[in-house]
Design a protein around this motif. Structure first.
Motif, PDB file in Angstrom:
ATOM      1  N   GLU A 186      52.384  33.039  27.247  1.00  0.00           N
ATOM      2  CA  GLU A 186      53.087  32.210  28.234  1.00  0.00           C
ATOM      3  C   GLU A 186      52.271  32.074  29.521  1.00  0.00           C
ATOM      4  OE1 GLU A 186      55.797  30.331  27.742  1.00  0.00           O
ATOM      5  OE2 GLU A 186      55.731  31.040  25.669  1.00  0.00           O
ATOM      6  N   ALA A 187      51.641  33.167  29.948  1.00  0.00           N
ATOM      7  CA  ALA A 187      50.795  33.099  31.148  1.00  0.00           C
ATOM      8  C   ALA A 187      49.617  32.166  30.920  1.00  0.00           C
ATOM      9  CB  ALA A 187      50.305  34.503  31.527  1.00  0.00           C
ATOM     10  N   LYS A 235      45.770  24.436  35.863  1.00  0.00           N
ATOM     11  CA  LYS A 235      44.322  24.426  36.133  1.00  0.00           C
ATOM     12  C   LYS A 235      43.888  25.594  37.023  1.00  0.00           C
ATOM     13  CE  LYS A 235      43.920  19.414  35.555  1.00  0.00           C
ATOM     14  NZ  LYS A 235      45.030  19.290  34.691  1.00  0.00           N
ATOM     15  N   VAL A 236      44.449  26.757  36.737  1.00  0.00           N
ATOM     16  CA  VAL A 236      44.134  27.977  37.469  1.00  0.00           C
ATOM     17  C   VAL A 236      42.791  28.513  36.964  1.00  0.00           C
ATOM     18  CG1 VAL A 236      44.874  30.370  37.822  1.00  0.00           C
ATOM     19  CG2 VAL A 236      46.554  28.521  37.906  1.00  0.00           C
ATOM     20  N   LEU A 241      45.312  38.773  27.564  1.00  0.00           N
ATOM     21  CA  LEU A 241      45.167  37.574  28.393  1.00  0.00           C
ATOM     22  C   LEU A 241      43.787  36.956  28.221  1.00  0.00           C
ATOM     23  CD1 LEU A 241      46.440  35.609  30.361  1.00  0.00           C
ATOM     24  CD2 LEU A 241      45.695  37.116  32.233  1.00  0.00           C
ATOM     25  N   SER A 242      42.761  37.764  28.197  1.00  0.00           N
ATOM     26  CA  SER A 242      41.396  37.227  28.062  1.00  0.00           C
ATOM     27  C   SER A 242      41.179  36.589  26.694  1.00  0.00           C
ATOM     28  CB  SER A 242      40.352  38.302  28.333  1.00  0.00           C
ATOM     29  OG  SER A 242      40.385  39.294  27.336  1.00  0.00           O
ATOM     30  N   LEU A 249      38.385  31.468  32.827  1.00  0.00           N
ATOM     31  CA  LEU A 249      39.293  32.199  33.702  1.00  0.00           C
ATOM     32  C   LEU A 249      38.695  33.525  34.158  1.00  0.00           C
ATOM     33  CD1 LEU A 249      42.212  32.319  34.919  1.00  0.00           C
ATOM     34  CD2 LEU A 249      42.806  33.718  32.930  1.00  0.00           C
ATOM     35  N   THR A 250      38.758  33.778  35.457  1.00  0.00           N
ATOM     36  CA  THR A 250      38.377  35.075  36.025  1.00  0.00           C
ATOM     37  C   THR A 250      39.649  35.899  36.173  1.00  0.00           C
ATOM     38  OG1 THR A 250      36.540  34.103  37.256  1.00  0.00           O
ATOM     39  CG2 THR A 250      37.365  36.236  38.029  1.00  0.00           C
TER      40      THR A 250
END
Length: 178
Positions: free
Chosen positions: A107-108, A116-117, A136-137, A144-145
């Motif tokens: 979901e995150a 567009k984070v 998450l990664s 994404l950082t």
């Protein structure tokens, strides 16, 4: 000692040494690095408070709260954590769909891509951070950082053993593409 016995002893030693690292070298809170957003996973003491504190310090404007209980209403959340209506409206997203670490990450990641984070501060308990960041990664956009911001805690031995085993299983699964 047979070859199989040596292999089993080596595997057990690797497991035990890995567990010692996991238990005695927990991830730490992050520094003052700014990110586009904060992703906080519910389920542990101090997580949401830490995320809101980082927002108040100006490290990020937006917060995605993953795994909020379906019974919680936004105004109840705001009252519980002292969040103004304006901040709730502009900057706090409550996720009611996810129920575990894998669905939290899913979901995150969906929210991250849709908004567009490019960088997030991931907030969760220290004992949970490694697996949460791994999940998450694995699913978030490649560019994404992720800044790991672990909330110090005092988990039980049972919690550490269970989480270490979950982390190992997901780590191995990540190589198998699962």
């Amino acid at each position: 000692m047979t070859r199989l016995s040596r292999l089993a002893a080596s595997a057990l030693l690797a497991y035990l040494l890995g567990f010692l690292w996991f238990a005695f070298v927990p991830p730490a809170p992050a520094g003052a690095q700014k990110t586009d957003a904060i992703v906080v996973l519910t389920g542990g003491e101090g997580r949401i408070g830490r995320a809101l504190k980082m927002q108040a310090k100006g490290y990020s404007r937006r917060i995605f709260v993953a795994g909020v209980d379906k019974k919680v209403r936004p105004r109840e959340f705001a009252a519980e954590y002292g969040v103004s209506g304006g901040t709730m409206a502009c900057c706090v997203v409550l996720d009611f769909k996810s129920v575990d670490t894998i669905s939290n990450a899913s979901e995150a990641a969906f929210w991250i891509a849709a908004n567009k984070v490019k960088s997030v501060r991931l907030v969760t308990s220290d004992w949970h951070m490694r697996r949460a960041a791994l999940e998450l990664s694995r699913i978030a956009p490649n560019e994404l950082t992720i800044v790991r911001d672990a909330v110090p805690s005092a988990p039980s031995f049972e919690t550490l053993v269970l989480e270490y085993n979950k982390f190992l299983a997901r780590y191995v699964a990540s190589f198998a593409g699962a």
